[in-house]
Design a protein around this motif. Structure first.
Motif, PDB file in Angstrom:
ATOM      1  N   UNK A   1     -10.538   2.152  -3.050  1.00 51.53           N
ATOM      2  CA  UNK A   1      -9.274   2.617  -3.609  1.00 51.53           C
ATOM      3  C   UNK A   1      -9.532   3.586  -4.751  1.00 51.53           C
ATOM      4  N   UNK A   2      -8.643   4.537  -4.904  1.00 57.27           N
ATOM      5  CA  UNK A   2      -8.792   5.543  -5.960  1.00 57.27           C
ATOM      6  C   UNK A   2      -8.592   4.948  -7.345  1.00 57.27           C
ATOM      7  N   UNK A  23       4.537  -3.469  -3.285  1.00 54.65           N
ATOM      8  CA  UNK A  23       3.715  -4.150  -4.300  1.00 54.65           C
ATOM      9  C   UNK A  23       2.577  -4.943  -3.668  1.00 54.65           C
ATOM     10  N   UNK A  24       2.740  -5.349  -2.415  1.00 55.89           N
ATOM     11  CA  UNK A  24       1.693  -6.115  -1.730  1.00 55.89           C
ATOM     12  C   UNK A  24       0.400  -5.324  -1.556  1.00 55.89           C
ATOM     13  N   UNK A  25       0.486  -4.002  -1.645  1.00 58.05           N
ATOM     14  CA  UNK A  25      -0.695  -3.160  -1.435  1.00 58.05           C
ATOM     15  C   UNK A  25      -1.502  -2.943  -2.719  1.00 58.05           C
ATOM     16  N   UNK A  26      -1.026  -3.472  -3.850  1.00 61.55           N
ATOM     17  CA  UNK A  26      -1.746  -3.389  -5.124  1.00 61.55           C
ATOM     18  C   UNK A  26      -2.086  -1.951  -5.523  1.00 61.55           C
ATOM     19  N   UNK A  27      -1.131  -1.050  -5.335  1.00 63.77           N
ATOM     20  CA  UNK A  27      -1.298   0.314  -5.821  1.00 63.77           C
ATOM     21  C   UNK A  27      -0.137   0.618  -6.764  1.00 63.77           C
ATOM     22  N   UNK A  28      -0.405   1.339  -7.851  1.00 66.01           N
ATOM     23  CA  UNK A  28       0.669   1.624  -8.798  1.00 66.01           C
ATOM     24  C   UNK A  28       1.660   2.636  -8.226  1.00 66.01           C
ATOM     25  N   UNK A 191      -4.895  10.125   0.978  1.00 64.92           N
ATOM     26  CA  UNK A 191      -5.941   9.724   0.019  1.00 64.92           C
ATOM     27  C   UNK A 191      -5.407   8.860  -1.124  1.00 64.92           C
ATOM     28  N   UNK A 192      -4.350   8.118  -0.847  1.00 62.29           N
ATOM     29  CA  UNK A 192      -3.820   7.167  -1.853  1.00 62.29           C
ATOM     30  C   UNK A 192      -4.617   5.868  -1.801  1.00 62.29           C
ATOM     31  N   UNK A 193      -5.016   5.479  -0.591  1.00 69.30           N
ATOM     32  CA  UNK A 193      -5.891   4.319  -0.420  1.00 69.30           C
ATOM     33  C   UNK A 193      -7.078   4.754   0.449  1.00 69.30           C
ATOM     34  N   UNK A 194      -8.160   4.014   0.356  1.00 75.58           N
ATOM     35  CA  UNK A 194      -9.359   4.399   1.105  1.00 75.58           C
ATOM     36  C   UNK A 194      -9.746   3.392   2.168  1.00 75.58           C
ATOM     37  N   UNK A 195      -9.044   2.244   2.229  1.00 77.65           N
ATOM     38  CA  UNK A 195      -9.446   1.226   3.208  1.00 77.65           C
ATOM     39  C   UNK A 195      -8.786   1.431   4.546  1.00 77.65           C
TER      40      UNK A 195
END
Length: 195
Positions: A1-2, A23-28, A191-195
């Motif tokens: 994650x970035x 919110x479940x994805x834990x990204x701001x 490119x907000x998440x990397x998984x």
């Protein structure tokens, strides 16, 4: 994650349900409520309506927030080819549920994501078969849930699950208003998440 501080993500929605799902994805992310006309257009299919509205929401917020990635979402409910919106109050909700009793109902959840240059959109359809709903069962459900802000007056994440015989979907979160499987694919492309 970035790096969290480098992420500039906006959810274009006033829905508390979509906020919880994202919110479940834990990204701001931050939230901005889009102010657009959500009425369907003539001769538009339910899927076309949901996709148009999710894209309109994302692009509307994107215009005033350059440099941000925007998520727009919309859900429409369809039964016997008729669009069923948010009821707004008890009597309308009761009529909606009486109409959907013993029928197959389709919830189309669309998402769009844009950064102003690139836009990706998709929809997921969830099929629900409603049980026979007596007036007593409908009234009990409505008094407990007060689901007047959801398409078709159904809160499937709560007591609404007792109204159906089955739920069929490729994404279990789609019925809740934000299909996270497709959304995570899109977030990876941006490119907000990397998984």
């Amino acid at each position: 994650m970035n790096n969290k501080t480098s992420i500039k993500l906006i959810l274009a929605s006033s829905s508390v349900y979509r906020k919880e799902l994202l919110s479940r994805l834990y990204i701001p992310f931050t939230i901005i409520s889009p102010d657009i006309d959500e009425n369907p257009l003539q001769k538009e299919t339910p899927e076309e309506t949901a996709l148009r509205l999710s894209t309109s929401k994302a692009k509307h917020i994107s215009e005033s927030n350059p440099g941000f990635t925007i998520i727009g979402a919309d859900q429409v409910c369809s039964c016997d080819g008729i669009l069923i919106g948010k009821s707004g109050e008890f009597n309308n909700a009761k009529k909606q549920l009486q109409f959907m009793s013993d029928k197959r109902v389709f919830f189309i959840s669309a998402i769009s994501i844009t950064n102003g240059n690139k836009t990706l959109s998709s929809s997921v359809t969830t099929e629900c078969k409603f049980k026979h709903l007596s007036d007593d069962k409908i009234e009990h459900y409505l008094q407990k849930e007060k689901p007047y802000d959801t398409a078709g007056s159904v809160k499937m994440e709560k007591l609404g699950i007792t109204l159906v015989e089955y739920v069929k979907s490729d994404d279990p979160t789609a019925i809740l208003g934000l299909p996270l499987i497709k959304l995570t694919e899109f977030l990876k492309e941006f490119s907000i998440i990397s998984m």
